[in-house]
Design a protein around this motif. Structure first.
Motif, PDB file in Angstrom:
ATOM      1  N   TYR A  68     122.280  42.802 140.801  1.00 45.32           N
ATOM      2  CA  TYR A  68     122.501  41.382 141.036  1.00 45.32           C
ATOM      3  C   TYR A  68     123.714  40.860 140.276  1.00 45.32           C
ATOM      4  CZ  TYR A  68     118.113  40.651 143.460  1.00 45.32           C
ATOM      5  OH  TYR A  68     117.114  40.657 144.361  1.00 45.32           O
ATOM      6  N   PHE A  82     129.519  42.828 141.473  1.00 46.23           N
ATOM      7  CA  PHE A  82     129.988  42.780 142.845  1.00 46.23           C
ATOM      8  C   PHE A  82     130.527  44.151 143.231  1.00 46.23           C
ATOM      9  CE2 PHE A  82     129.977  38.375 141.705  1.00 46.23           C
ATOM     10  CZ  PHE A  82     129.437  37.803 142.827  1.00 46.23           C
ATOM     11  N   ASP A  97     131.253  44.776 146.943  1.00 46.22           N
ATOM     12  CA  ASP A  97     132.028  43.747 147.631  1.00 46.22           C
ATOM     13  C   ASP A  97     133.502  44.138 147.623  1.00 46.22           C
ATOM     14  OD1 ASP A  97     131.621  40.228 147.708  1.00 46.22           O
ATOM     15  OD2 ASP A  97     133.260  41.406 148.490  1.00 46.22           O
ATOM     16  N   ILE A 109     136.115  42.635 148.898  1.00 41.60           N
ATOM     17  CA  ILE A 109     137.100  41.556 148.683  1.00 41.60           C
ATOM     18  C   ILE A 109     137.327  41.352 147.195  1.00 41.60           C
ATOM     19  CG2 ILE A 109     137.527  39.122 149.048  1.00 41.60           C
ATOM     20  CD1 ILE A 109     135.844  39.316 151.556  1.00 41.60           C
ATOM     21  N   VAL A 110     136.217  41.198 146.454  1.00 39.48           N
ATOM     22  CA  VAL A 110     136.340  40.950 145.015  1.00 39.48           C
ATOM     23  C   VAL A 110     136.981  42.145 144.332  1.00 39.48           C
ATOM     24  CG1 VAL A 110     135.005  40.504 142.944  1.00 39.48           C
ATOM     25  CG2 VAL A 110     134.404  39.386 145.046  1.00 39.48           C
ATOM     26  N   VAL A 165     140.889  42.255 145.097  1.00 45.85           N
ATOM     27  CA  VAL A 165     141.660  41.209 144.409  1.00 45.85           C
ATOM     28  C   VAL A 165     141.619  41.443 142.897  1.00 45.85           C
ATOM     29  CG1 VAL A 165     141.837  38.733 144.068  1.00 45.85           C
ATOM     30  CG2 VAL A 165     141.359  39.638 146.284  1.00 45.85           C
ATOM     31  N   MET A 203     144.700  41.697 140.391  1.00 50.09           N
ATOM     32  CA  MET A 203     144.943  40.618 139.436  1.00 50.09           C
ATOM     33  C   MET A 203     144.822  41.020 137.982  1.00 50.09           C
ATOM     34  SD  MET A 203     143.265  37.301 141.146  1.00 50.09           S
ATOM     35  CE  MET A 203     142.948  36.630 139.556  1.00 50.09           C
ATOM     36  N   LYS A 215     157.776  29.281 137.557  1.00 50.38           N
ATOM     37  CA  LYS A 215     156.417  29.325 136.997  1.00 50.38           C
ATOM     38  C   LYS A 215     155.439  28.612 137.913  1.00 50.38           C
ATOM     39  CE  LYS A 215     157.786  29.434 132.146  1.00 50.38           C
ATOM     40  NZ  LYS A 215     157.913  28.609 130.946  1.00 50.38           N
ATOM     41  N   PHE A 273     148.898  32.249 142.434  1.00 50.78           N
ATOM     42  CA  PHE A 273     147.619  32.540 141.789  1.00 50.78           C
ATOM     43  C   PHE A 273     146.489  31.760 142.454  1.00 50.78           C
ATOM     44  CE2 PHE A 273     144.477  31.493 138.560  1.00 50.78           C
ATOM     45  CZ  PHE A 273     144.079  32.759 138.199  1.00 50.78           C
ATOM     46  N   LEU A 312     145.558  33.319 145.688  1.00 48.75           N
ATOM     47  CA  LEU A 312     144.896  34.613 145.501  1.00 48.75           C
ATOM     48  C   LEU A 312     143.490  34.435 144.949  1.00 48.75           C
ATOM     49  CD1 LEU A 312     145.974  37.437 145.937  1.00 48.75           C
ATOM     50  CD2 LEU A 312     146.402  37.581 143.520  1.00 48.75           C
ATOM     51  N   ALA A 313     143.327  33.551 143.952  1.00 50.60           N
ATOM     52  CA  ALA A 313     142.086  33.539 143.167  1.00 50.60           C
ATOM     53  C   ALA A 313     141.053  32.567 143.721  1.00 50.60           C
ATOM     54  CB  ALA A 313     142.404  33.182 141.718  1.00 50.60           C
ATOM     55  N   VAL A 343     138.770  33.766 146.642  1.00 50.74           N
ATOM     56  CA  VAL A 343     137.934  34.878 146.199  1.00 50.74           C
ATOM     57  C   VAL A 343     136.835  34.390 145.264  1.00 50.74           C
ATOM     58  CG1 VAL A 343     137.955  37.075 145.019  1.00 50.74           C
ATOM     59  CG2 VAL A 343     139.800  36.473 146.512  1.00 50.74           C
ATOM     60  N   HIS A 376     134.256  32.827 147.421  1.00 50.31           N
ATOM     61  CA  HIS A 376     133.487  33.886 148.078  1.00 50.31           C
ATOM     62  C   HIS A 376     132.475  34.504 147.110  1.00 50.31           C
ATOM     63  CE1 HIS A 376     132.734  37.621 150.261  1.00 50.31           C
ATOM     64  NE2 HIS A 376     133.002  38.249 149.143  1.00 50.31           N
ATOM     65  N   ALA A 377     132.891  34.725 145.871  1.00 48.87           N
ATOM     66  CA  ALA A 377     132.004  35.378 144.906  1.00 48.87           C
ATOM     67  C   ALA A 377     130.825  34.470 144.553  1.00 48.87           C
ATOM     68  CB  ALA A 377     132.796  35.744 143.652  1.00 48.87           C
ATOM     69  N   LYS A 381     128.496  34.339 147.522  1.00 45.07           N
ATOM     70  CA  LYS A 381     127.713  35.563 147.697  1.00 45.07           C
ATOM     71  C   LYS A 381     126.632  35.672 146.626  1.00 45.07           C
ATOM     72  CE  LYS A 381     128.118  40.307 148.967  1.00 45.07           C
ATOM     73  NZ  LYS A 381     129.002  41.337 149.469  1.00 45.07           N
ATOM     74  N   ALA A 382     126.953  35.224 145.397  1.00 50.04           N
ATOM     75  CA  ALA A 382     125.936  35.238 144.341  1.00 50.04           C
ATOM     76  C   ALA A 382     124.796  34.299 144.705  1.00 50.04           C
ATOM     77  CB  ALA A 382     126.557  34.841 143.012  1.00 50.04           C
ATOM     78  N   ILE A 401     122.699  36.019 147.294  1.00 47.67           N
ATOM     79  CA  ILE A 401     121.895  37.152 146.816  1.00 47.67           C
ATOM     80  C   ILE A 401     120.646  36.652 146.092  1.00 47.67           C
ATOM     81  CG2 ILE A 401     121.917  39.016 145.112  1.00 47.67           C
ATOM     82  CD1 ILE A 401     124.706  39.678 145.983  1.00 47.67           C
ATOM     83  N   LYS A 434     119.041  34.132 146.778  1.00 50.09           N
ATOM     84  CA  LYS A 434     118.208  33.424 147.768  1.00 50.09           C
ATOM     85  C   LYS A 434     118.127  31.924 147.491  1.00 50.09           C
ATOM     86  CE  LYS A 434     115.274  37.244 149.186  1.00 50.09           C
ATOM     87  NZ  LYS A 434     116.028  38.290 148.494  1.00 50.09           N
TER      88      LYS A 434
END
Lengths: 149, 120
Positions: free
Chosen positions: A7, A10, A13, A15-16, A19, A23, B75, B82, B85-86, B89, B92-93, B96-97, B100, B102
């Motif tokens: 849990y 990741f 995953d 994607i994570v 990246v 990074m 800069k 950044f 890119l970040a 993601v 998404h993270a 997804k957490a 997971i 629920k």
């Protein structure tokens, strides 16, 4: 079904993980920039150490704790946490040999006293950064390790 | 009025409007998925547009220093890179957490825990 251990990471995953692989070198490079830039702008040793540790923590979150512990082992962490203090204390003790006080870099016979002060502060920032990175990672390892019982 | 000022004001106003939209969405939408949907997109483009306005202002304003006209916009460009890119993601993270563990999802028939298909 996923087990309870997965849990927190990741690891499945893509994607994570992609990246993160992109990074983490940039984060470490930016931490060095913050470390060197600390004398003439925003930044410094503590901030650079936190950013360095954040890079490793991001790696641990996406690739798992075991792989991170195999890269930055506990032995290296204890070595780094004392190496930073050694750099700080050694740089501070260096002016005592040239007739100054503790942390009085102007007495070091370099080009001129202003340059000597600047380089002395930079050396101390490097020591602070190394120690802060090691201690932050050590706290993260202790908090994220599962309990035995 | 300087035309560069008008362009910069327009770009930064659009960015601030997007940030306002994201904030209203964060406050008003019902569950965590909708809130991440609102903030994840609006933050990325809003902050990028504000920084783009600052880049244009820095390049075309009447500073004498030549070095500042190159380094500071560079800069800011890195910060925009950044963000792009970040930020998606990270959204998404977090999403997804939340999936997971629920977190219940809002539907018109009421709150519902979405189950993963067993066949996969």
């Amino acid at each position: 079904m996923m087990s309870g251990k997965e849990y927190t990471t990741f690891m499945d995953d893509i994607i994570v993980r992609t990246v993160t692989r992109l990074m983490v070198p940039l984060i470490l490079l930016w931490a060095l920039y913050v470390l060197i830039h600390g004398a003439g702008g925003p930044g410094g040793g503590f901030q650079a150490g936190c950013v360095l540790a954040a890079g490793f923590i991001l790696y641990a979150l996406s690739f798992g704790l075991e792989k991170t512990k195999s890269i930055m082992t506990i032995k290296w962490i204890s070595l780094f946490s004392s190496l930073g203090v050694l750099i700080y204390a050694g740089t501070g003790l260096l002016p005592l040999f040239f007739g100054g006080k503790y942390l009085e870099y102007g007495k070091i016979p370099l080009i001129n006293p202003i340059k000597a002060s600047e380089y002395g502060i930079e050396a101390i920032e490097i020591g602070v950064g190394i120690t802060v990175m090691a201690v932050m990672l050590s706290i993260f390892y202790d908090l994220s390790t599962e309990r035995e019982d | 009025m300087n035309p560069v000022d008008i362009i910069v004001t327009l770009i930064m106003s659009v960015g601030a409007l997007l940030m306002l939209t994201g904030s209203i969405g964060l406050l008003r939408l019902p569950d965590v998925y909708c809130r991440m949907h609102a903030t994840g997109k609006c933050d990325t483009l809003g902050e990028s547009l504000i920084l783009l306005g600052l880049i244009i202002y820095q390049v075309y304003s009447g500073h004498e220093l030549v070095l500042d006209k190159v380094i500071v916009p560079a800069k800011m460009l890195f910060i925009i890179l950044f963000f792009f890119l970040a930020n998606p993601v990270a959204t998404h993270a977090i999403m997804k957490a939340a999936f997971i563990i629920k977190t219940p999802m809002w539907t018109k028939q009421g709150w519902k825990v979405w189950q993963k298909e067993e066949s996969r």
